[in-house]
Design an enzyme around this catalytic site. Structure first.
Site, PDB file in Angstrom:
ATOM      1  N   TYR A  82       0.822  -1.219   0.000  1.00 22.62           N
ATOM      2  CA  TYR A  82       0.000   0.000   0.000  1.00 22.62           C
ATOM      3  C   TYR A  82       0.851   1.262   0.000  1.00 22.62           C
ATOM      4  O   TYR A  82       0.586   2.201   0.753  1.00 22.62           O
ATOM      5  CB  TYR A  82      -0.919   0.039   1.239  1.00 22.62           C
ATOM      6  CG  TYR A  82      -1.720  -1.217   1.481  1.00 22.62           C
ATOM      7  CD1 TYR A  82      -2.659  -1.643   0.555  1.00 22.62           C
ATOM      8  CD2 TYR A  82      -1.525  -1.981   2.629  1.00 22.62           C
ATOM      9  CE1 TYR A  82      -3.400  -2.794   0.777  1.00 22.62           C
ATOM     10  CE2 TYR A  82      -2.265  -3.133   2.863  1.00 22.62           C
ATOM     11  CZ  TYR A  82      -3.203  -3.535   1.930  1.00 22.62           C
ATOM     12  OH  TYR A  82      -3.924  -4.664   2.150  1.00 22.62           O
ATOM     13  N   TYR A 116     -14.317  -5.128   3.877  1.00 25.92           N
ATOM     14  CA  TYR A 116     -12.974  -5.493   3.407  1.00 25.92           C
ATOM     15  C   TYR A 116     -12.775  -6.982   3.666  1.00 25.92           C
ATOM     16  O   TYR A 116     -13.017  -7.456   4.778  1.00 25.92           O
ATOM     17  CB  TYR A 116     -11.887  -4.688   4.134  1.00 25.92           C
ATOM     18  CG  TYR A 116     -10.496  -5.152   3.758  1.00 25.92           C
ATOM     19  CD1 TYR A 116      -9.895  -4.721   2.575  1.00 25.92           C
ATOM     20  CD2 TYR A 116      -9.796  -6.075   4.557  1.00 25.92           C
ATOM     21  CE1 TYR A 116      -8.638  -5.178   2.207  1.00 25.92           C
ATOM     22  CE2 TYR A 116      -8.534  -6.532   4.188  1.00 25.92           C
ATOM     23  CZ  TYR A 116      -7.974  -6.078   3.018  1.00 25.92           C
ATOM     24  OH  TYR A 116      -6.720  -6.538   2.651  1.00 25.92           O
ATOM     25  N   ASP A 151     -17.016 -13.183   7.990  1.00 30.32           N
ATOM     26  CA  ASP A 151     -15.572 -12.975   7.941  1.00 30.32           C
ATOM     27  C   ASP A 151     -15.150 -12.340   9.256  1.00 30.32           C
ATOM     28  O   ASP A 151     -15.251 -11.139   9.449  1.00 30.32           O
ATOM     29  CB  ASP A 151     -15.212 -12.081   6.751  1.00 30.32           C
ATOM     30  CG  ASP A 151     -13.716 -11.783   6.670  1.00 30.32           C
ATOM     31  OD1 ASP A 151     -12.984 -12.177   7.602  1.00 30.32           O
ATOM     32  OD2 ASP A 151     -13.292 -11.155   5.686  1.00 30.32           O
ATOM     33  N   LYS A 155      -5.797 -13.476  11.378  1.00 32.46           N
ATOM     34  CA  LYS A 155      -5.127 -12.434  12.165  1.00 32.46           C
ATOM     35  C   LYS A 155      -4.704 -12.903  13.578  1.00 32.46           C
ATOM     36  O   LYS A 155      -3.616 -13.404  13.710  1.00 32.46           O
ATOM     37  CB  LYS A 155      -5.976 -11.172  12.198  1.00 32.46           C
ATOM     38  CG  LYS A 155      -6.012 -10.501  10.815  1.00 32.46           C
ATOM     39  CD  LYS A 155      -6.270  -9.002  10.856  1.00 32.46           C
ATOM     40  CE  LYS A 155      -5.870  -8.344   9.559  1.00 32.46           C
ATOM     41  NZ  LYS A 155      -6.975  -8.156   8.599  1.00 32.46           N
TER      42      LYS A 155
HETATM   43  C1  LIG Z   1      -7.101  -8.606   7.149  1.00 29.44           C
HETATM   44  C2  LIG Z   1      -8.403  -9.125   6.695  1.00 29.44           C
HETATM   45  C3  LIG Z   1      -8.491 -10.066   5.653  1.00 29.44           C
HETATM   46  C4  LIG Z   1      -7.283 -10.525   4.867  1.00 29.44           C
HETATM   47  O1  LIG Z   1      -6.387 -11.236   5.651  1.00 29.44           O
HETATM   48  P1  LIG Z   1      -4.851 -11.379   5.145  1.00 29.44           P
HETATM   49  O2  LIG Z   1      -4.253 -12.319   6.152  1.00 29.44           O
HETATM   50  O3  LIG Z   1      -4.271 -10.011   5.180  1.00 29.44           O
HETATM   51  O4  LIG Z   1      -4.905 -11.954   3.790  1.00 29.44           O
HETATM   52  C5  LIG Z   1      -9.741 -10.540   5.315  1.00 29.44           C
HETATM   53  N1  LIG Z   1     -10.850 -10.129   5.961  1.00 29.44           N
HETATM   54  C6  LIG Z   1     -10.800  -9.229   6.960  1.00 29.44           C
HETATM   55  C7  LIG Z   1     -12.067  -8.834   7.652  1.00 29.44           C
HETATM   56  C8  LIG Z   1      -9.578  -8.680   7.361  1.00 29.44           C
HETATM   57  O5  LIG Z   1      -9.540  -7.758   8.324  1.00 29.44           O
END
Ligand SMILES: *Cc1c(COP(=O)(O)O)cnc(C)c1O
Length: 424
Positions: A12, A140, A234, A263
């Site tokens: 980024y 996202y 997600d 994460k």
């Molecule tokens: C960070 C994130 C992702 C992507 O995860 P990466 O490990 O960076 O590929 C997907 N969904 C959400 C909600 C996120 O915060």
């Protein structure tokens, strides 16, 4: 053309005009230590991963043990205890029907897998028409292709990559009467094409720390189920306590068909993500027909070293008072950030769990802002028009006051600078 640093291509970042990045040499507890000896309180937990702080001895010990025994082995045709144990534990702490765990190496890939599962679930049930997704503005879901397609159109650069990205149905989060009507309307129009509805439960994090209540999530879940679409939660950003409960969606008492984890799954020690499906989704892939199987398998899938870290992280949720810490952080963030809401240039202050966000009216001169926080001993990385903190749950009340104090001191000065710039 030369750039401030050679060889590396950073995330980024406009490499030509960037300010040279700081150099980290060590992490410890809540701190990032720089090569010039300064140490910064990490107010964003390394992109929301380091929920126990850095280098927690219990996680380090578990990883060291695993490292000498078997850091990695392929997952095709072989399984191992760290992955079996982790999958069983995730199935136990997740609501009941979510009990099949597919491991991936990043959150974006976990989202790709969830989307493949949702589409193929339909195909395996003999329904070939459902190949699209409904997702939400400000959402996202990652930087890979399918994940970008369900991300907010601006954030996911839908215009720039038009023709390359699958076209999805993007709805507003059903917050009020108008947005609820629009959401229902879009789902109704496209219901026969939609394989899944994907949402970040309670907090749309990377899209600007936008928050919605459990009742909103309930509306989304009910509509998805009525439309016969798989509900994909997600939870990659909010899982493991960040939004106040171990998993955010349980606050709305809904039943996702697929959930994405990542994460903080390893406590920030190493990359690992997971896609967890219900029995019903999983069973649609069982057949005499080999083609009905899920054809996906990252090379570094269920890496034993990462599974060991994740198992150790789960231990810490059992042995240390993480959710109480999150509740205390939430109360302190509310207390200490609320006064900012009345200041000029500040549009909104939002707190949920261990997430505190200050939305400003216009974002300018980000480097100045970041520099001020670093000078105050705080590592913060604002985005959009949001300056936020997502501290490690082990942050002390004094450290958290340092963070909120710096936000309260720096943000108004910075907003005032925006006024001056506008005047000139
Ligand atoms: C960070 C994130 C992702 C992507 O995860 P990466 O490990 O960076 O590929 C997907 N969904 C959400 C909600 C996120 O915060």
């Amino acid at each position: 053309m030369s750039t401030p640093i050679p060889h590396l291509w950073l995330p980024y970042t406009q490499m030509q005009t960037m300010t040279p990045p700081l150099r980290a040499v060590r992490t410890a507890g809540t701190r990032i230590i720089l090569d010039d000896g300064r140490d910064l309180i990490d107010a964003v937990s390394s992109w929301w991963t380091a929920c126990h702080g850095y280098n927690h001895p219990h996680i380090i010990m578990a990883m060291e043990k695993q490292l000498h025994n078997m850091p990695h082995v392929m997952f095709g045709g072989l399984v191992h205890e760290p992955a079996e144990r982790l999958a069983a534990r995730l199935a136990t702490i997740l609501p009941k029907p979510l009990n099949r765990v597919f491991f991936a190496d990043s959150g974006s890939v976990a989202v790709e897998v969830a989307m493949k599962m949702a589409v193929q679930y339909r195909l395996n049930r003999g329904d070939s028409g459902r190949t699209r997704f409904l997702s939400f503005r400000d959402g996202y879901h990652g930087d890979t292709l399918a994940a970008m397609s369900v991300t907010d159109p601006d954030e996911g650069m839908h215009a720039l990559f038009k023709g390359y990205l699958p076209e999805q149905v993007i709805a507003p989060i059903p917050r009020d009467k108008a947005s609820t009507t629009e959401f229902h309307h879009l789902l109704e129009i496209y219901r026969h094409e939609i394989a899944g509805v994907i949402v970040e439960p309670l907090v749309q994090c990377a899209g600007g720390m936008k928050m919605h209540g459990p009742e909103t999530l309930k509306i989304i879940a009910e509509a998805a189920h009525d439309a016969g679409a798989a509900l994909i939660c997600d939870e990659i950003a909010v899982n493991f306590g960040r939004a106040g409960s171990l998993f955010a969606h349980t606050q709305a008492n809904i039943a996702p068909d697929i959930i994405c984890l990542g994460k903080a799954l390893t406590g920030g020690a190493i990359n690992l993500a997971a896609t967890v499906a219900t029995t019903d989704i999983f069973e649609a892939f069982l057949s005499e027909d080999a083609d009905a199987a899920l054809m996906h398998g990252p090379t570094y899938m269920a890496t034993p070293l990462a599974c060991a870290a994740a198992n150790a992280s789960l231990d810490l949720f059992e042995t240390e008072p993480r959710l109480q810490q999150v509740a205390a952080i939430e109360a302190q963030l509310k207390r200490e950030l609320a006064p900012l809401a009345d200041l000029p240039g500040i549009a909104d202050v939002r707190v949920k769990g261990a997430i505190g966000a200050v939305e400003v009216e216009n974002l300018h001169d980000l480097d100045w802002l970041k520099g001020q926080f670093v000078d105050a001993g705080i590592w913060l990385r604002p985005f959009g028009n949001v300056i936020y903190t997502m501290p490690p749950f082990t942050v002390t009340p004094a450290e958290l006051s340092n963070i909120t104090g710096a936000m309260a001191e720096i943000i108004p000065r910075w907003a005032a600078r925006a006024g001056e710039n506008r005047g000139t």
